[in-house]
Motif scaffolding. Structure first.
Motif, PDB file in Angstrom:
ATOM      1  N   ARG A 232       0.803  -1.221   0.000  1.00  0.00           N
ATOM      2  CA  ARG A 232       0.000   0.000   0.000  1.00  0.00           C
ATOM      3  C   ARG A 232       0.836   1.271   0.000  1.00  0.00           C
ATOM      4  N   LYS A 233       2.122   1.145   0.351  1.00  0.00           N
ATOM      5  CA  LYS A 233       2.977   2.321   0.498  1.00  0.00           C
ATOM      6  C   LYS A 233       4.163   2.240  -0.464  1.00  0.00           C
ATOM      7  N   ALA A 234       4.594   3.412  -0.915  1.00  0.00           N
ATOM      8  CA  ALA A 234       5.753   3.477  -1.804  1.00  0.00           C
ATOM      9  C   ALA A 234       6.678   4.590  -1.365  1.00  0.00           C
ATOM     10  N   VAL A 235       7.963   4.310  -1.384  1.00  0.00           N
ATOM     11  CA  VAL A 235       9.000   5.277  -1.008  1.00  0.00           C
ATOM     12  C   VAL A 235       9.650   5.813  -2.284  1.00  0.00           C
ATOM     13  N   PHE A 236       9.763   7.124  -2.354  1.00  0.00           N
ATOM     14  CA  PHE A 236      10.402   7.789  -3.488  1.00  0.00           C
ATOM     15  C   PHE A 236      11.637   8.529  -2.967  1.00  0.00           C
ATOM     16  N   PRO A 237      12.848   7.984  -3.160  1.00  0.00           N
ATOM     17  CA  PRO A 237      14.060   8.698  -2.719  1.00  0.00           C
ATOM     18  C   PRO A 237      14.342   9.858  -3.678  1.00  0.00           C
ATOM     19  N   VAL A 238      14.074  11.082  -3.232  1.00  0.00           N
ATOM     20  CA  VAL A 238      14.174  12.244  -4.117  1.00  0.00           C
ATOM     21  C   VAL A 238      15.021  13.361  -3.493  1.00  0.00           C
ATOM     22  N   ALA A 239      16.014  12.973  -2.700  1.00  0.00           N
ATOM     23  CA  ALA A 239      16.838  13.981  -2.026  1.00  0.00           C
ATOM     24  C   ALA A 239      18.092  14.347  -2.820  1.00  0.00           C
ATOM     25  N   GLY A 240      18.331  13.678  -3.947  1.00  0.00           N
ATOM     26  CA  GLY A 240      19.567  13.894  -4.695  1.00  0.00           C
ATOM     27  C   GLY A 240      19.716  15.318  -5.213  1.00  0.00           C
ATOM     28  N   LEU A 241      20.948  15.748  -5.439  1.00  0.00           N
ATOM     29  CA  LEU A 241      21.247  17.115  -5.857  1.00  0.00           C
ATOM     30  C   LEU A 241      21.142  17.320  -7.363  1.00  0.00           C
ATOM     31  N   GLY A 242      21.118  16.238  -8.132  1.00  0.00           N
ATOM     32  CA  GLY A 242      20.982  16.380  -9.578  1.00  0.00           C
ATOM     33  C   GLY A 242      22.168  17.047 -10.239  1.00  0.00           C
ATOM     34  N   THR A 243      23.368  16.740  -9.750  1.00  0.00           N
ATOM     35  CA  THR A 243      24.558  17.439 -10.260  1.00  0.00           C
ATOM     36  C   THR A 243      24.822  17.167 -11.741  1.00  0.00           C
TER      37      THR A 243
ATOM     38  N   GLN B  65       5.949  12.875 -11.680  1.00  0.00           N
ATOM     39  CA  GLN B  65       4.566  12.558 -12.027  1.00  0.00           C
ATOM     40  C   GLN B  65       4.461  11.175 -12.649  1.00  0.00           C
ATOM     41  N   TYR B  66       5.405  10.834 -13.525  1.00  0.00           N
ATOM     42  CA  TYR B  66       5.386   9.506 -14.136  1.00  0.00           C
ATOM     43  C   TYR B  66       5.506   8.420 -13.071  1.00  0.00           C
ATOM     44  N   ALA B  67       6.388   8.626 -12.097  1.00  0.00           N
ATOM     45  CA  ALA B  67       6.584   7.620 -11.049  1.00  0.00           C
ATOM     46  C   ALA B  67       5.350   7.495 -10.158  1.00  0.00           C
ATOM     47  N   VAL B  68       4.749   8.624  -9.797  1.00  0.00           N
ATOM     48  CA  VAL B  68       3.545   8.588  -8.962  1.00  0.00           C
ATOM     49  C   VAL B  68       2.383   7.953  -9.723  1.00  0.00           C
ATOM     50  N   ASP B  69       2.241   8.280 -10.995  1.00  0.00           N
ATOM     51  CA  ASP B  69       1.181   7.657 -11.808  1.00  0.00           C
ATOM     52  C   ASP B  69       1.343   6.142 -11.850  1.00  0.00           C
ATOM     53  N   GLU B  70       2.586   5.707 -11.999  1.00  0.00           N
ATOM     54  CA  GLU B  70       2.874   4.269 -12.033  1.00  0.00           C
ATOM     55  C   GLU B  70       2.492   3.607 -10.707  1.00  0.00           C
ATOM     56  N   ALA B  71       2.810   4.286  -9.607  1.00  0.00           N
ATOM     57  CA  ALA B  71       2.480   3.747  -8.287  1.00  0.00           C
ATOM     58  C   ALA B  71       0.970   3.672  -8.079  1.00  0.00           C
ATOM     59  N   ARG B  72       0.268   4.699  -8.480  1.00  0.00           N
ATOM     60  CA  ARG B  72      -1.187   4.713  -8.305  1.00  0.00           C
ATOM     61  C   ARG B  72      -1.843   3.610  -9.129  1.00  0.00           C
ATOM     62  N   GLU B  73      -1.348   3.392 -10.338  1.00  0.00           N
ATOM     63  CA  GLU B  73      -1.886   2.314 -11.173  1.00  0.00           C
ATOM     64  C   GLU B  73      -1.713   0.962 -10.482  1.00  0.00           C
ATOM     65  N   ALA B  74      -0.631   0.812  -9.716  1.00  0.00           N
ATOM     66  CA  ALA B  74      -0.340  -0.452  -9.041  1.00  0.00           C
ATOM     67  C   ALA B  74      -1.092  -0.607  -7.726  1.00  0.00           C
ATOM     68  N   GLY B  75      -1.914   0.373  -7.368  1.00  0.00           N
ATOM     69  CA  GLY B  75      -2.706   0.270  -6.152  1.00  0.00           C
ATOM     70  C   GLY B  75      -2.080   0.895  -4.924  1.00  0.00           C
ATOM     71  N   ILE B  76      -0.990   1.646  -5.100  1.00  0.00           N
ATOM     72  CA  ILE B  76      -0.346   2.300  -3.960  1.00  0.00           C
ATOM     73  C   ILE B  76      -1.259   3.410  -3.427  1.00  0.00           C
ATOM     74  N   GLU B  77      -1.401   3.447  -2.118  1.00  0.00           N
ATOM     75  CA  GLU B  77      -2.289   4.418  -1.482  1.00  0.00           C
ATOM     76  C   GLU B  77      -1.548   5.578  -0.837  1.00  0.00           C
ATOM     77  N   GLN B  78      -0.303   5.359  -0.432  1.00  0.00           N
ATOM     78  CA  GLN B  78       0.454   6.431   0.226  1.00  0.00           C
ATOM     79  C   GLN B  78       1.826   6.575  -0.415  1.00  0.00           C
ATOM     80  N   MET B  79       2.134   7.791  -0.849  1.00  0.00           N
ATOM     81  CA  MET B  79       3.419   8.118  -1.447  1.00  0.00           C
ATOM     82  C   MET B  79       4.289   8.766  -0.370  1.00  0.00           C
ATOM     83  N   ILE B  80       5.499   8.238  -0.173  1.00  0.00           N
ATOM     84  CA  ILE B  80       6.407   8.755   0.851  1.00  0.00           C
ATOM     85  C   ILE B  80       7.629   9.336   0.141  1.00  0.00           C
ATOM     86  N   PHE B  81       7.762  10.653   0.167  1.00  0.00           N
ATOM     87  CA  PHE B  81       8.895  11.317  -0.460  1.00  0.00           C
ATOM     88  C   PHE B  81      10.016  11.476   0.573  1.00  0.00           C
TER      89      PHE B  81
END
Length: 286
Positions: A5-16, A39-55
Motif C-alpha cells: 500500500r505504500k511506496a518510497v520515493f528517494p528524491v533527495a539527490g542534488l541532480g549534479t 509525475q510519471y513515477a507517482v502515476d505508475e504507483a497509483r496504477e499499481a494500487g499504492i495508497e500512500q506516497m512517501i517522499f
C-alpha cells in the motif's frame, strides 16, 4: 500476505549531472514532454494500487510537495478564463496520500529508504527511483505487484545490461527461472565485469519486506562508502522469498542527459498532439 500500500520515493539527490539547470530546480521536476519525472513515477504507483506516497526529500525540494498540492490561484485564473482543469487532475492526490521525510545527509540509497522507516511501519513497501522512467502498459510496478501476489517476499526489477556496465548496477546471482521471474540467490553492488555473477542488473523498482529496515538500523558502508540498499537486501536472501522480474515496460535512464533526451523524443513520438511535428523534424535530420 499483506498488500503493498505504500511506496518510497528517494528524491533527495542534488541532480549534479544536470547542472546548472538543477541549481535551483529539483531534478525530479525535469519535464518529459509536459509532465515532470516525479509525475510519471507517482502515476505508475497509483496504477499499481499504492495508497500512500512517501517522499524522502532534502533541502530545496519543496517544489515536489507543492506540485501535488492544490494551486488555488492557478485554478481560479484558469476557471475565469474558461480553461479546463482536467490537465491538473493527475497532480491531485487524496488527503493524506502524500507524506515526506528529510534525508539530511547524502549517505546512499539504503539510508534514504531507512529514513522512511517510521512511515512504512510493519508493512511491505515499494521503492521507485524517478530517474528510471518506466514506460509501458501495464506499468512496471503493476506487473511487479502481480508477481508479488503470486510468490510474496521481495521482488526487484531486473534487466540485461551490457557486460562492461555491470560496475554501474547491483547485479544478481540467478537461480531457477519461471517465465519472467528469476530466483535471486545473491546480490552484489557494482561488481567489476570479470567478477559479476551475471548480467542481470537491478533497476529502480523494488517491493521489499519491512525486515530490510531492521537491517538498515545497523548499516555497513558498501560500494562508494555509501549505505547500499543492495547490501541490506542481500541479507534477506535465504530467509524470505526473493525474485527478480523482467517487465514489458521500457526503461529510460533519465539520470543521464542522453537518456533524458531520448525519453522526451520517444514519448513525444507517441503523442497525437506533438508526435506529427516531432516525427517530421526527425525525418528532416536523415
Amino acid at each position: 500476505m499483506k498488500p503493498v500500500r505504500k511506496a518510497v520515493f528517494p528524491v533527495a539527490g542534488l541532480g549534479t549531472r544536470f547542472l546548472p539547470a538543477t541549481k535551483a530546480f529539483a531534478k525530479e521536476m525535469l519535464p518529459v514532454v509536459d509532465r515532470p519525472l516525479i509525475q510519471y513515477a507517482v502515476d505508475e504507483a497509483r496504477e499499481a494500487g499504492i495508497e500512500q506516497m512517501i517522499f524522502v526529500t532534502g533541502r530545496g525540494k519543496a517544489a515536489l510537495e507543492d506540485y501535488f498540492d492544490i494551486a488555488y490561484e492557478l485554478e481560479a485564473t484558469m476557471r475565469e478564463r474558461g480553461k479546463s482543469l482536467d490537465v491538473l487532475e493527475p497532480t491531485r492526490l487524496p488527503a493524506g496520500a502524500l507524506a515526506s521525510v528529510r534525508q539530511q545527509e547524502p549517505l546512499g540509497l539504503g539510508h534514504a529508504v531507512w529514513c522512511a522507516r517510521d512511515i512504512v511501519g510493519d508493512e511491505p513497501f515499494a521503492v521507485l527511483l524517478p530517474d528510471d522512467l518506466m514506460w509501458g502498459n501495464p506499468g512496471c510496478l503493476r506487473e511487479m505487484v502481480d508477481d508479488y501476489e503470486e510468490v510474496g517476499g521481495n521482488i526487484i526489477c531486473v534487466e540485461e545490461v551490457a557486460p562492461e556496465k555491470t560496475a554501474s548496477y547491483g547485479i544478481i546471482t540467478p537461480g531457477a527461472t519461471s517465465g519472467n521471474r528469476t530466483e535471486v540467490k545473491g546480490l552484489v553492488e557494482k561488481p567489476k565485469p570479470e567478477e559479476a555473477p551475471s548480467t542481470l542488473g537491478i533497476i529502480g523498482r523494488y517491493i521489499l519486506q519491512p525486515e530490510v529496515m531492521r537491517i538498515l538500523d545497523n548499516p555497513e558502508r558498501g560500494a562508494g562508502g555509501e549505505i547500499q540498499l543492495t547490501d541490506a537486501m542481500a541479507r534477506l536472501i535465504g530467509t524470505q522469498p526473493f525474485h527478480g522480474v523482467t517487465v514489458g515496460a521500457k526503461r529510460y535512464d533519465c539520470g543521464d542527459k542522453a537518456g533524458f533526451i531520448t525519453a522526451n523524443l520517444a514519448l513525444a513520438l507517441e503523442r497525437e498532439d506533438v508526435g506529427p511535428a516531432v516525427r517530421a523534424f526527425v525525418a528532416d535530420l536523415r
